[in-house]
Design a protein around this motif. Structure first.
Motif, PDB file in Angstrom:
ATOM      1  N   LEU A  73       0.955  -1.280  -0.003  1.00  0.00           N
ATOM      2  CA  LEU A  73       0.096  -0.144   0.056  1.00  0.00           C
ATOM      3  C   LEU A  73       0.842   1.182  -0.073  1.00  0.00           C
ATOM      4  CD1 LEU A  73      -2.738  -1.102   2.519  1.00  0.00           C
ATOM      5  CD2 LEU A  73      -2.532  -1.478   0.134  1.00  0.00           C
ATOM      6  N   TRP A  74       0.489   2.326  -0.661  1.00  0.00           N
ATOM      7  CA  TRP A  74       0.977   3.628  -0.799  1.00  0.00           C
ATOM      8  C   TRP A  74       0.230   4.533   0.310  1.00  0.00           C
ATOM      9  CZ3 TRP A  74       5.268   1.663  -2.588  1.00  0.00           C
ATOM     10  CH2 TRP A  74       5.287   0.930  -3.799  1.00  0.00           C
ATOM     11  N   ASP A  75       0.980   5.465   0.939  1.00  0.00           N
ATOM     12  CA  ASP A  75       0.185   6.532   1.585  1.00  0.00           C
ATOM     13  C   ASP A  75      -0.254   7.814   0.721  1.00  0.00           C
ATOM     14  OD1 ASP A  75       0.557   5.081   4.188  1.00  0.00           O
ATOM     15  OD2 ASP A  75       2.767   6.107   4.247  1.00  0.00           O
ATOM     16  N   ALA A  76      -1.395   8.030   0.874  1.00  0.00           N
ATOM     17  CA  ALA A  76      -1.815   9.173  -0.122  1.00  0.00           C
ATOM     18  C   ALA A  76      -1.373  10.482   0.658  1.00  0.00           C
ATOM     19  CB  ALA A  76      -3.412   9.243   0.065  1.00  0.00           C
ATOM     20  N   PRO A  77      -1.171  11.595  -0.208  1.00  0.00           N
ATOM     21  CA  PRO A  77      -0.576  12.665   0.331  1.00  0.00           C
ATOM     22  C   PRO A  77      -1.678  13.599   0.718  1.00  0.00           C
ATOM     23  CG  PRO A  77      -0.288  12.684  -2.203  1.00  0.00           C
ATOM     24  CD  PRO A  77      -0.575  11.199  -1.743  1.00  0.00           C
ATOM     25  N   ARG A  78      -2.499  13.589  -0.025  1.00  0.00           N
ATOM     26  CA  ARG A  78      -4.023  14.300   0.327  1.00  0.00           C
ATOM     27  C   ARG A  78      -5.047  13.409   0.072  1.00  0.00           C
ATOM     28  NH1 ARG A  78      -3.277  19.818  -0.218  1.00  0.00           N
ATOM     29  NH2 ARG A  78      -5.561  20.274   0.596  1.00  0.00           N
ATOM     30  N   LYS A  79      -6.196  13.492   1.328  1.00  0.00           N
ATOM     31  CA  LYS A  79      -7.432  12.815   1.002  1.00  0.00           C
ATOM     32  C   LYS A  79      -8.333  13.322  -0.056  1.00  0.00           C
ATOM     33  CE  LYS A  79      -7.411  10.963   5.841  1.00  0.00           C
ATOM     34  NZ  LYS A  79      -8.254  11.051   7.202  1.00  0.00           N
ATOM     35  N   LEU A  80      -8.986  12.728  -0.403  1.00  0.00           N
ATOM     36  CA  LEU A  80     -10.184  13.316  -1.651  1.00  0.00           C
ATOM     37  C   LEU A  80     -11.543  13.530  -0.817  1.00  0.00           C
ATOM     38  CD1 LEU A  80      -9.105  11.568  -4.791  1.00  0.00           C
ATOM     39  CD2 LEU A  80      -8.182  13.612  -3.802  1.00  0.00           C
ATOM     40  N   ALA A  81     -12.256  14.336  -0.931  1.00  0.00           N
ATOM     41  CA  ALA A  81     -13.593  14.529  -0.171  1.00  0.00           C
ATOM     42  C   ALA A  81     -14.614  14.655  -1.473  1.00  0.00           C
ATOM     43  CB  ALA A  81     -13.757  15.550   0.592  1.00  0.00           C
ATOM     44  N   VAL A  82     -15.685  13.847  -1.510  1.00  0.00           N
ATOM     45  CA  VAL A  82     -16.761  13.901  -2.496  1.00  0.00           C
ATOM     46  C   VAL A  82     -18.007  14.238  -1.597  1.00  0.00           C
ATOM     47  CG1 VAL A  82     -18.180  13.094  -4.051  1.00  0.00           C
ATOM     48  CG2 VAL A  82     -15.731  12.155  -4.014  1.00  0.00           C
ATOM     49  N   LEU A  83     -18.454  15.449  -1.593  1.00  0.00           N
ATOM     50  CA  LEU A  83     -19.113  16.148  -0.577  1.00  0.00           C
ATOM     51  C   LEU A  83     -20.560  16.420  -1.537  1.00  0.00           C
ATOM     52  CD1 LEU A  83     -17.118  18.553   1.611  1.00  0.00           C
ATOM     53  CD2 LEU A  83     -17.722  16.054   1.877  1.00  0.00           C
ATOM     54  N   ARG A  84     -21.727  16.347  -0.664  1.00  0.00           N
ATOM     55  CA  ARG A  84     -23.210  16.492  -1.362  1.00  0.00           C
ATOM     56  C   ARG A  84     -23.950  17.180  -0.149  1.00  0.00           C
ATOM     57  NH1 ARG A  84     -25.898  14.893  -6.047  1.00  0.00           N
ATOM     58  NH2 ARG A  84     -28.150  14.928  -5.585  1.00  0.00           N
ATOM     59  N   GLY A  85     -24.636  18.001  -0.601  1.00  0.00           N
ATOM     60  CA  GLY A  85     -25.480  18.691   0.280  1.00  0.00           C
ATOM     61  C   GLY A  85     -25.846  20.231  -0.095  1.00  0.00           C
ATOM     62  N   THR A  86     -26.757  20.805   0.909  1.00  0.00           N
ATOM     63  CA  THR A  86     -26.717  22.095   0.735  1.00  0.00           C
ATOM     64  C   THR A  86     -25.748  23.024   1.385  1.00  0.00           C
ATOM     65  OG1 THR A  86     -27.866  22.534   3.119  1.00  0.00           O
ATOM     66  CG2 THR A  86     -29.522  21.871   1.065  1.00  0.00           C
ATOM     67  N   LEU A  87     -25.540  24.165   0.857  1.00  0.00           N
ATOM     68  CA  LEU A  87     -24.501  25.001   1.151  1.00  0.00           C
ATOM     69  C   LEU A  87     -24.412  25.326   2.726  1.00  0.00           C
ATOM     70  CD1 LEU A  87     -22.014  26.869   0.512  1.00  0.00           C
ATOM     71  CD2 LEU A  87     -23.457  28.493  -0.044  1.00  0.00           C
ATOM     72  N   ASP A  88     -25.558  25.661   3.424  1.00  0.00           N
ATOM     73  CA  ASP A  88     -25.427  25.874   4.847  1.00  0.00           C
ATOM     74  C   ASP A  88     -25.285  24.476   5.372  1.00  0.00           C
ATOM     75  OD1 ASP A  88     -26.000  28.413   4.280  1.00  0.00           O
ATOM     76  OD2 ASP A  88     -28.224  28.307   4.904  1.00  0.00           O
ATOM     77  N   GLY A  89     -25.911  23.528   5.060  1.00  0.00           N
ATOM     78  CA  GLY A  89     -25.552  22.313   5.708  1.00  0.00           C
ATOM     79  C   GLY A  89     -24.006  21.868   5.624  1.00  0.00           C
ATOM     80  N   LEU A  90     -23.670  22.001   4.614  1.00  0.00           N
ATOM     81  CA  LEU A  90     -22.040  21.647   4.197  1.00  0.00           C
ATOM     82  C   LEU A  90     -21.073  22.424   5.128  1.00  0.00           C
ATOM     83  CD1 LEU A  90     -21.742  20.684   0.571  1.00  0.00           C
ATOM     84  CD2 LEU A  90     -21.619  19.134   2.321  1.00  0.00           C
ATOM     85  N   LEU A  91     -21.461  23.884   5.224  1.00  0.00           N
ATOM     86  CA  LEU A  91     -20.623  24.806   5.952  1.00  0.00           C
ATOM     87  C   LEU A  91     -20.964  24.560   7.727  1.00  0.00           C
ATOM     88  CD1 LEU A  91     -21.198  27.967   3.897  1.00  0.00           C
ATOM     89  CD2 LEU A  91     -19.295  26.467   3.878  1.00  0.00           C
ATOM     90  N   GLU A  92     -21.837  24.085   8.174  1.00  0.00           N
ATOM     91  CA  GLU A  92     -22.182  24.041   9.418  1.00  0.00           C
ATOM     92  C   GLU A  92     -22.122  22.618  10.058  1.00  0.00           C
ATOM     93  OE1 GLU A  92     -26.130  25.037   9.678  1.00  0.00           O
ATOM     94  OE2 GLU A  92     -25.943  27.376   9.155  1.00  0.00           O
ATOM     95  N   SER A  93     -21.912  21.390   9.123  1.00  0.00           N
ATOM     96  CA  SER A  93     -21.777  20.284   9.758  1.00  0.00           C
ATOM     97  C   SER A  93     -20.450  19.792  10.193  1.00  0.00           C
ATOM     98  CB  SER A  93     -22.391  19.244   8.854  1.00  0.00           C
ATOM     99  OG  SER A  93     -22.011  17.813   9.098  1.00  0.00           O
ATOM    100  N   GLN A  94     -20.263  19.198  11.534  1.00  0.00           N
ATOM    101  CA  GLN A  94     -19.231  18.952  11.936  1.00  0.00           C
ATOM    102  C   GLN A  94     -18.747  17.592  11.489  1.00  0.00           C
ATOM    103  OE1 GLN A  94     -16.703  20.758  13.854  1.00  0.00           O
ATOM    104  NE2 GLN A  94     -18.463  22.246  13.186  1.00  0.00           N
ATOM    105  N   GLU A  95     -19.613  17.028  10.696  1.00  0.00           N
ATOM    106  CA  GLU A  95     -19.259  15.573   9.919  1.00  0.00           C
ATOM    107  C   GLU A  95     -18.446  15.766   8.939  1.00  0.00           C
ATOM    108  OE1 GLU A  95     -21.632  12.501   7.177  1.00  0.00           O
ATOM    109  OE2 GLU A  95     -22.974  13.995   8.205  1.00  0.00           O
ATOM    110  N   HIS A  96     -18.176  16.917   8.312  1.00  0.00           N
ATOM    111  CA  HIS A  96     -17.269  17.317   7.368  1.00  0.00           C
ATOM    112  C   HIS A  96     -15.944  17.754   7.555  1.00  0.00           C
ATOM    113  CE1 HIS A  96     -20.251  15.680   4.783  1.00  0.00           C
ATOM    114  NE2 HIS A  96     -21.181  16.696   5.149  1.00  0.00           N
TER     115      HIS A  96
END
Length: 396
Positions: free
Chosen positions: A275-298
């Protein structure tokens, strides 16, 4: 003997406009460290070493540095060309490099010219018969229209040219086996049926068109495939190593790595993942703008490269700027409104034809490209601009 199967380095590639040369240097560091740590004898690179036929100087320097360090760590390197490489340029000085332990297989006439390596401590050479050997063959990317005549096939298809190439190799394996025990490894840059594709493999035929069946590789001890970027096993003896880095967001869930292949006098004895270590994670996010900005899940995505799909019923103003305030490395932004008013079904041109005045035309265009109607302030600004144009035209 221990082989490390890699492919699709794509040196010089960018990720949605972000240069990846530093990440590729970090991969080479990991690769060299694993070669030393695992006592790897041979590094296999199954095509697409470069991302372009004409790589930049800094990219060529990176490959040069990688080959010097790998051979300095005690490994030989066998590589073949992919559809992104220039076979002629990549194969330059191959006879000279061979003396330093770097074996290039980029030409059709080299299909049945294996790299011969002794197994079990026996001494041998290309024509010797002193003991069991490992014969490594390379099939470069075969563009059917360009190689069909040279391979003497009537139909210019991936299946026919690959079949002709593997038949040549089998004939040489049989000839070699008349004098000694031969275990064969084949590198091939191709789309084999059963593989799972991802978005970053460009010019790739899907749905069986352009694919070659696995049985073309029957009889070989191991087939090291390149072309698809996801590491996967098509059979116990036919595998894709995948790319060492993610080159599209469709690879966000990939665990990047390669295959460690052990071979002795009896043949392939083990295949394990590396296995190789990834230099940066990739995030595929979906939702409303306010939801994404406020959620601690992300919260974890704040340090990742992000692909965001907003589902607001109306497209939010300054969406990218607001997203980047929390997710500074948002590289891709899309909109798929949920709960938006149902479309009338009329085409944009037909709705435009029904516009009552210039203001309605401007407001309709803004709604069409932005996904939401202009608010009161925007309508007022448009009306003022149109009035200024009318007054200017009246004064001419």
């Amino acid at each position: 003997m221990r082989l490390l199967h890699t492919s699709d380095w794509h040196l010089g590639r960018s990720f949605h406009g972000v240069g990846m040369l530093d990440a590729q240097r970090a991969f080479v560091d990991q690769l060299v460290a694993r070669v030393r740590e695992l006592s790897v004898d041979v590094v296999l690179i199954a095509g697409d070493v470069y991302d372009r036929a004409l790589p930049g100087v800094d990219v060529v320097n990176l490959l040069d540095d990688a080959l010097v360090r790998l051979t300095g760590a005690g490994a030989q390197v066998v590589l073949t060309s992919g559809n992104h490489d220039s076979a002629i340029r990549l194969g330059f000085a191959s006879r000279l490099l061979e003396k330093g332990g770097v074996h290039l297989r980029t030409r059709l006439q080299e299909l049945d010219v294996p790299v011969i390596l002794p197994l079990g401590g026996a001494r041998t050479d290309q024509h010797g018969d002193d003991g069991p050997v490992l014969a490594i063959y390379g099939i470069p990317w075969l563009e059917p229209r360009l190689v069909a005549e040279q391979l003497r096939v009537d139909t210019a298809s991936h299946f026919e040219v690959t079949r002709a190439a593997t038949e040549r190799i089998r004939a040489d394996v049989a000839a070699q086996a008349e004098a000694r025990t031969v275990h064969s490894v084949v590198l091939a840059h191709t789309f084999a049926s059963g593989g799972i594709s991802s978005d970053s493999e460009r010019d790739l035929s899907i749905g069986g068109v352009g694919a070659v069946p696995l049985d073309l590789f029957d009889g070989f001890s191991y087939t090291a495939l390149g072309h698809l970027h996801g590491r996967q096993s098509l059979s116990t003896r036919v595998r894709y190593s995948g790319s060492p880095l993610a080159y599209s967001f469709s690879e966000a869930k990939h665990q990047k790595g390669g295959w460690l292949v052990d071979v002795d006098e009896s043949g392939v004895t083990a295949v394990e993942e590396v296995l190789w270590d990834a230099p940066r994670k990739l995030a595929v996010l979906r939702g409303t703008l306010d939801g994404l900005l406020e959620s601690q899940e992300h919260a974890w995505a704040e340090q990742a490269y992000c692909q965001v799909t907003l589902t607001d019923a109306q497209r939010p103003a300054q969406a990218m700027d607001r997203l980047r305030a929390r997710f500074p490395d948002t590289l891709v932004l899309g909109f798929e409104p949920e709960g938006a008013p149902a479309a009338s079904g009329a085409s944009y041109s037909s709705r435009l034809a029904k516009a009552e005045d210039d203001l309605a035309v401007c407001c309709g265009f803004l709604e069409h490209v932005r996904g939401r109607e202009p608010d009161t302030a925007e309508q007022a600004a448009l009306a003022e601009a149109l009035e200024n144009v009318r007054l200017q035209e009246a004064s001419l």
